[in-house]
Design an enzyme around this catalytic site. Structure first.
Site, PDB file in Angstrom:
ATOM      1  N   GLU A 205       0.837  -1.203   0.000  1.00  0.00           N
ATOM      2  CA  GLU A 205       0.000   0.000   0.000  1.00  0.00           C
ATOM      3  C   GLU A 205       0.868   1.248   0.000  1.00  0.00           C
ATOM      4  O   GLU A 205       1.476   1.606   1.017  1.00  0.00           O
ATOM      5  CB  GLU A 205      -0.913   0.008   1.228  1.00  0.00           C
ATOM      6  CG  GLU A 205      -1.833   1.226   1.172  1.00  0.00           C
ATOM      7  CD  GLU A 205      -2.795   1.319   2.347  1.00  0.00           C
ATOM      8  OE1 GLU A 205      -2.783   0.438   3.220  1.00  0.00           O
ATOM      9  OE2 GLU A 205      -3.550   2.301   2.386  1.00  0.00           O
TER      10      GLU A 205
ATOM     11  N   LYS B 177      -9.196 -14.888  15.332  1.00  0.00           N
ATOM     12  CA  LYS B 177      -9.352 -14.465  13.926  1.00  0.00           C
ATOM     13  C   LYS B 177     -10.774 -14.079  13.553  1.00  0.00           C
ATOM     14  O   LYS B 177     -11.169 -14.217  12.405  1.00  0.00           O
ATOM     15  CB  LYS B 177      -8.839 -15.583  12.991  1.00  0.00           C
ATOM     16  CG  LYS B 177      -7.392 -15.941  13.277  1.00  0.00           C
ATOM     17  CD  LYS B 177      -6.846 -17.025  12.373  1.00  0.00           C
ATOM     18  CE  LYS B 177      -5.387 -17.294  12.756  1.00  0.00           C
ATOM     19  NZ  LYS B 177      -4.788 -18.401  12.023  1.00  0.00           N
TER      20      LYS B 177
ATOM     21  N   ASP C  27       1.150 -14.164  12.110  1.00  0.00           N
ATOM     22  CA  ASP C  27       0.011 -14.673  11.341  1.00  0.00           C
ATOM     23  C   ASP C  27      -0.903 -13.492  10.966  1.00  0.00           C
ATOM     24  O   ASP C  27      -1.599 -12.954  11.823  1.00  0.00           O
ATOM     25  CB  ASP C  27      -0.766 -15.685  12.195  1.00  0.00           C
ATOM     26  CG  ASP C  27      -1.834 -16.402  11.392  1.00  0.00           C
ATOM     27  OD1 ASP C  27      -2.231 -15.890  10.324  1.00  0.00           O
ATOM     28  OD2 ASP C  27      -2.284 -17.477  11.825  1.00  0.00           O
TER      29      ASP C  27
ATOM     30  N   HIS D 191      -9.014  26.999   5.444  1.00  0.00           N
ATOM     31  CA  HIS D 191      -8.307  28.219   5.106  1.00  0.00           C
ATOM     32  C   HIS D 191      -8.681  28.696   3.709  1.00  0.00           C
ATOM     33  O   HIS D 191      -8.932  29.878   3.462  1.00  0.00           O
ATOM     34  CB  HIS D 191      -6.796  27.968   5.198  1.00  0.00           C
ATOM     35  CG  HIS D 191      -5.990  29.208   5.050  1.00  0.00           C
ATOM     36  ND1 HIS D 191      -5.381  29.553   3.866  1.00  0.00           N
ATOM     37  CD2 HIS D 191      -5.713  30.201   5.923  1.00  0.00           C
ATOM     38  CE1 HIS D 191      -4.741  30.691   4.022  1.00  0.00           C
ATOM     39  NE2 HIS D 191      -4.929  31.121   5.261  1.00  0.00           N
TER      40      HIS D 191
END
Lengths: 472, 472, 472, 472
Positions: free
Chosen positions: A156, A288, A364, A462
């Site tokens: 990524e 998990k 894992d 801004h």
């Protein structure tokens, strides 16, 4: 849950049942004859054998020895190569993409010793190659007085750069602190009793100190490291969920605890013969999967990391200000996550950092589901001048031995952090240190992303102001 | 959330602020002079420059060109090599493990063209090498009339073998079906209004068809693929969370939708000038965090996969029976997960399979948090003879372009499944097909693990019976 | 949370601040003069005084004595009457319904001694009358060998009749069993520390047995009944939530535990002077709000009630069958509730029964939120012939003294169940017994409604079959 | 869920099955003969008849007419009196408390016309008396420009006084605003299909506008008020949950929507004959149970109420300050509730106020479970000088007709608020107004309790400061 060896072995056994290896194809040839045969054959001939059902595709490594001598190693490299040939044929014949080109999937860059031998029986089956995940390094991350350079494996874009920026902010602020406040891997089998009353009886029996002691003894007899820390029992009708919590040294500990729980079950069954152990995992573990129980009671290491960012650092390094970060924390991490019905997700992107460090260090990644549970808080301190930032992560599941940690690349990443292997002086210290580094890296990642969001808001506010002014 | 380019760019800018590159070290040398200098220097000399702060460590690629000609490519390979040297020095000097040996972390097996050039600016920064994740293949997995060989990247032993066994059971049962029942990526900024009444006014304004149309037009103007499908607004006091849901072609779509949402915000701000867009993501999206909203309303692809397993297959391939699987499903996946306070975790180990397929095919593994949400149901059908098994997964977030999908190895894995790149005939069809394969693989994985657990139970019950008998 | 006396007292004090009673209106009259004055005045004249601000409307009882003698009782009856006159004026002048007729709200059916005197200072302020809730009775409910007739106060038609039917099914099945498997009221203040590290230090300090003992001693010094059973500490950044769990005799126990926790705080503050006790309740208690923590760890009494319904009873009394009830349980209570993202709501309508019994017996109906947490399971047993039904309720919060239990009507309902007041022989036994009756009544209610739903389904399926047949 | 008439009727029918009324005891006497007999009998004789099984205890009202003329009314008063006699006998003989004195449970204060006749067939069965709940009044509560005096029925001491104080703070601040931002009652049956693919097919069919139109037509044909607003479909394997959302005028609407959903089911079954409607409620509604779906998508009225409290009011009326309330809100309502794993419980004690107003105005208190879902936010505004307070309540389920609203006392309480009965000019306006008043009262209650907690903290902090000072 952790796939048990039993499953793998069943996979083998049952395979014979429906797609049996037909040894008759070899006439009267013995097993060693087969070895000779395969060694003599070309790769394509072996593929033919596989297609005929004479050699199971998942057993190629075992069938292909590096030499014909007894005790020879499995020839993993050749097995991988042959499996790829077989796969190309299969894809050409039966897949939705007969022209599929799998050549770009690398495999030959590593050899038997370096990679495949190690993977075999430990990390992967039916191997056809590998995916190289790029590893970036962030840091130094000053944490508890040490300086860490943290490896992150990710695809990524910008994640590593952003986390690196967070580390710089922490460095400029004098460093962060991380602390473990709870530690213990858990496993909760589901037991079925003949009545709810007996379910209650079992729970009350386990609550008795002497019975707990007996269970603990059996539990701990299975390993040098597994130390039972706690046992809580939940009841739902006739179902009983006994959640064992134990110290597991420097291993993440799922295998260790599973073995220990099995032993403990024997003690229970002795006392309550009607117990039916439906499954070693009854989802109250919880492994998990999202769950409130991990968020509330922890799993693996519960870690807190924190830093006080001076206002000056926030402005110069992070381009925003204390006020905007406090407001964003409330609206996004607290209100937003509450609105979304999130349990355990009061953060910006902890999962990104946890995943990348897990992949680099051989953890894992399927456990990221709960390991990324995190509450990120930012509060004004020192009269609004500075910012206290903390990440509280109740379920960081890590180990420095076992699983993917022994592969060369991942092992090198653990080395970078000084936590490779088992800590002989103080078992468990390496895993705890790794958990702290994970939390520290998450702290850096949260600081950076939250600041980027707040800075965008400030810039846009801004600009809006500018527009308004111009309009006049 | 997705790290924005803004964050990365800010990282760069701010770095100059606190650890500025001191060009004065080069006297009056211009930038092209610097290039010459670095090209002429040895690796160690460049490391010196980095340590002096003259070259930022994260900019090595850009600073090191493959030649001194203008327009030359960044020399990623050399940058990586030099960064490793720099890292070794840093570790030796300041880390908790001064003897750390990072040589085992591979980097030289791939060259500039094959790997580093592609990674640069797309997938990773501050690169020091790569982690090779072993890839196994399972199948054939018969799904919707096609046969898939599914790549899984994992270091968890037995996972591939177990899933492979599940595929065999499905194959022996005549194949599985998978269907997408909802599709759309989501993003929900958090807006702050000056009062709750105005928060409500904004919601009611968005509920008007003509206003929605205006927002939709702005939203869709930013991309050829982004098509706004839905917009739901949640309110908490003065905070408003507008959850945009859109089609994103074959991309997973986070970048696409973020850009589109920004454009939509302009329309809102035109009408409600007091809107303060605190953050593009307000955690109601919800990205990479557990949440009920994804479980209920979906994110990415909502997929259902199912198969009817004949009792014979269950006994022969899976070594257990219909009744034991039904009982285990209720006690573990339904009761157990409810007891644990799980939202979205009514399964055995969906996360394992999702993670492995995601890693092999270049998906974002940090999204496994919600992509592995899954309800696995097993019911007796045909008078108790056979078993209907289904997995329902509301939030499978996948794409076949962008992110890690363009790296060579991952691209090859997508090829194996026939879903690489964008589907020109029917944009989005590839990503949807990938989501179905993920669900199909999860179906296989769930069947196999649940059976292994049930079979263990049966074996142990049988043994217990034996013990009891012997006692008598 | 329980409203503390402090809040009420503050209400009084602060009232003086902004709407001060202006005694100068009486010139130099003393307080006893005022009493004389009010006694001499007509009701309307007193209302005038209230409107002038001379007598606070919430203090009418105290200002109006039954006689002018010192030590006279407050004249609640007259106060109520005058307050109603005042209210009518106010409604006529300022409310959206100036013609509002409040005469239908009864008040005169009970006198001072029977009702108002008792309510004053204990149960309600600013009293203007009462709402009569009809009470029905169901039973006999055979439970643990006793037969109970259970009072239910409700305005929901058919609820009592339906629960009564469930009791008959239980009676025809030989009776139900109920068991308490956990017991303890909880309260968790939120403490703020100066750093997360110190938050951890506090937690670790509390985990030490000797420190726990010191805290326990202080805690238990405040009451004869409060016995500290457990203390668990949760951390979120600098916030610490210490969840005290204690036995509270036959009281529901919120007041008792609040007082005890305050004492315990002193011990903590002694050791950690920087502790800031932000609030006695930090929402981790969790009182009167949905939460996973009560579902997982219990609050008040954790009760399980169960019965085996013979198939014959199911068919004759409940008009459906074992199979349909099992299927409905899975699809509605387990799958449906999971789909809805429910934590603690795996039942059909436990809340209905809990509310009605709570109202009849003087419990706090606002605690129904968590007290109605319930998992209702139905499983085929005895080879599919019979049905095991259970309700598991982790957080039934009841008491037989305090709160609304001392009012005459509610007290009579407790009498019916044999659990009125404190159990002197075994403190807590009455409250536990009441919790079991609540669970038993829920069991009856669940059986009846689930059966009605299943029977409707069967009828409709039968009709559909008829239609199909006719079509042919 | 709402108990259907079917359940009540089944209760009757099935009662005959196992405990049949044995008319043979009366020889050849006809039904009118029986009436004569009962009229002639003494109360004790009728009790004998009940004990012999000749008259079912739940049918006493119907069996006892006020005269022997045909068409005479049931004699509820006598029935209640006789049922009490019967109960005393039963308690004496079989209960755990044979000496139970139920005389204190009132019943004779109301007569047939005023109470029992109205209750019969509408609100309660097997009536034995009533519980008088004291009603207090708080206010004026200035809301949307009107001033409300809000009735609260409660036995929790200090609740009314505390809420009253909150009203005074709101009044001193110039009044509060409340807005409905969503409105619709929901009901979601669970349908079972023969396959998951067909479950998906059903969902996709319902997503088609013309099919939705057909369903809507059938749905709306059943009532003048029921207007289908939305229909969302959730899938879990073969289970389909169709969540209908509709306008229900001024009724809370459960009965109305149930009838309408039944009609809609016929349209579905026409198209998908294999549909099995397992239950009219599949728990995705979600009625009277905690759930994320109500929190996210609303049920009944979604209301927001807010006020800006000037700092001066906070100090004078509420005895604390802006800063302490903001800090407490974050630590308790946001962080604390997140730590507890609460979905929908981000408040201090909304349930208290909702319950009390519900009981006073004849709402269903079992629906407090979801109606009390509430997020209470407090933020500093105007440069930290003042405080913005809001309560956001997504699932306030109220009606001004039906249920308990037509009983005299409750009706009078609705009158006080100007929302009794149906609003003929704008159906639904009364119910929406009631929901706003509920939210306004919750706002007052939250302000008061949060302030009391914060003030306690300030006092204690001040005392601690004193101690510290003294030490020096």
């Amino acid at each position: 849950m952790k796939i048990s060896r039993a499953a793998a072995s069943l996979a083998g056994r049952s395979s014979r049942a429906i797609g049996p290896r037909n040894c008759r194809a070899f006439g009267s040839k013995s097993q060693s004859d087969l070895l000779h045969s395969l060694s003599d054959m070309s790769d394509d001939e072996v593929v033919d054998m596989v297609e005929q059902g004479s050699v199971p595709i998942y057993k190629l490594e075992q069938e292909l020895k590096t030499s014909v001598e007894s005790g020879a190693d499995p020839d993993c490299t050749r097995a991988t190569r042959i499996r790829r040939k077989w796969l190309r044929r299969r894809l050409a014949e039966q897949s939705p993409n007969p022209d599929a080109d799998i050549e770009e999937l690398p495999y030959a860059e590593f050899d038997q010793d370096k990679f495949y031998q190690q993977v075999l029986g430990n990390n992967c089956e039916l191997v056809i190659g590998f995916v190289p995940l790029p590893v970036g390094v962030v840091g130094p991350l000053p944490l508890n007085g040490e300086e860490y350079h943290v490896p992150m494996a990710t695809t990524e874009g910008a994640l590593v750069a952003s986390t690196h920026r967070g580390c710089r902010a922490i460095k400029a602020s004098g460093g962060a602190q991380a602390t473990i406040f709870r530690d213990g891997m858990t496993r909760a089998p589901v037991l079925k009793m003949d009545s709810g009353s007996n379910a209650v009886a079992l729970k009350l029996w386990l609550d008795e100190p002497e019975n707990y002691a007996a269970v603990k003894e059996a539990f701990e007899s299975t390993s040098n490291y597994a130390r039972l820390l706690d046992l809580t029992t939940s009841i739902a009708g006739r179902n009983v969920f006994t959640r064992f919590k134990c110290a597991t040294g420097d291993a993440m500990g799922m295998n260790m605890i599973s073995k220990a729980v099995l032993a403990a079950m024997e003690v229970l069954k002795e006392e309550f013969p009607e117990i039916s152990v439906l499954s070693l995992s009854g989802n109250v573990c919880t492994d998990k999967k999202p769950s409130a129980i991990n968020w509330l009671e922890g799993r693996g290491k519960s870690v807190l990391a924190e830093v006080v960012l001076p206002g000056e650092v926030i402005e110069k390094v992070l381009k925003c200000n204390v006020e905007s970060l406090v407001e964003l924390t409330v609206s996004k991490n607290l209100v937003g996550s509450a609105v979304a019905g999130s349990i355990g997700g009061n953060n910006a992107h902890a999962s990104n950092i946890v995943t990348a460090v897990f992949l680099a260090t051989g953890q894992d990644p399927a456990q990221v589901v709960e390991s990324s549970n995190c509450m990120t808080l930012m509060e004004a301190v020192n009269g609004g001048k500075d910012l206290h930032v903390s990440v509280t992560m109740p379920a960081v599941e890590v180990g420095t031995i076992g699983g993917g940690t022994s592969l060369h690349a991942q092992h090198a990443c653990l080395e970078m952090l000084g936590v490779n292997g088992s800590n002989n002086e103080e078992p468990g210290a390496n895993a705890r240190q790794l958990a702290q580094v994970v939390a520290g890296a998450v702290l850096a990642g949260e600081i950076s992303l939250m600041s980027a969001l707040a800075a965008n808001h400030l810039v846009s506010a801004h600009m809006a102001l500018g527009r308004k002014t111009r309009k006049e």
